[in-house]
Design an enzyme around this catalytic site. Sequence first.
Site, mmCIF file in Angstrom:
data_model
loop_
_atom_site.group_PDB
_atom_site.id
_atom_site.type_symbol
_atom_site.label_atom_id
_atom_site.label_comp_id
_atom_site.label_asym_id
_atom_site.label_seq_id
_atom_site.Cartn_x
_atom_site.Cartn_y
_atom_site.Cartn_z
ATOM 1 N N ASP A 1 0.862 -1.169 0.000
ATOM 2 C CA ASP A 1 0.000 0.000 0.000
ATOM 3 C C ASP A 1 0.907 1.231 0.000
ATOM 4 O OD1 ASP A 1 -2.376 1.647 0.504
ATOM 5 O OD2 ASP A 1 -1.605 1.781 2.553
ATOM 6 N N ASP B 1 -0.199 5.160 0.931
ATOM 7 C CA ASP B 1 -0.474 6.104 2.012
ATOM 8 C C ASP B 1 -0.576 5.378 3.350
ATOM 9 O OD1 ASP B 1 -1.063 8.662 0.423
ATOM 10 O OD2 ASP B 1 -2.404 7.211 -0.518
ATOM 11 N N ASP C 1 -1.551 -0.734 6.067
ATOM 12 C CA ASP C 1 -1.787 -0.188 7.405
ATOM 13 C C ASP C 1 -3.248 -0.192 7.820
ATOM 14 O OD1 ASP C 1 -2.164 1.917 5.405
ATOM 15 O OD2 ASP C 1 -2.473 3.263 7.102
#
Length: 219
Positions: free
Chosen positions: A9, A11, A167
């Site tokens: 991922d 961001d 995240d």
Amino acid sequence: MRLRAVLFDLDGTLVDSLGDIADAMNHALARHGLPTHPEVAYRHFVGEGVRELARRAVGAGQEALAAPVLETYHAYYDTHLFDRTAYYPGIPAMLTALAEQGVALGVLSNKSDDFVKRLVAKLLPGVPFGAVYGERPGMPRKPDPTAALALAAELGMAPGACGFVGDTAVDMLTARAAGMYGVGVTWGFRDVHELNTHGARAVATTADELLAALRGARP
């Protein structure tokens, strides 16, 4: 390394972009006469694509303004993409270590594809990513596994040989749906409870811990 490829991922995982996202959306909200939000609120607004970000930011009862707010957001963010955004500590070294061990690398984000490619090129220019995907027309967003599977295929890897690092719950659900080894990181936008609840096989608190978790993965 038992994993032959790792998808990341963007961001909250590779780069800390929350400040610029919050600034751009708050600018757009103010331009359209809507209340703004503290930066911390955006930790729970992001993760499922920019249209969902706009819907959450305008709030209940203001859905008709989501489209014009999004247009203003895009225009502002386009010229403020790098004001405050930077990679997290240890990220370039961790990625370099993986690449030196022959691991194929990719990026898969729900952020707009153009922004993803620009951020990766500017902030991580020396990393040999084999494929970088953002949100694109005709490709479902995470946690739908379609894009993750397409990225793995572009890298020439079977899903079971891939790790997926992120995240948020969206990332862990994507890993599970794609049959990949999901590793959560705690320095991003969500907490360890969310990551574990949604299927993280391992959780890392630093880039060094992430490298160790990926090296020790048992797909």
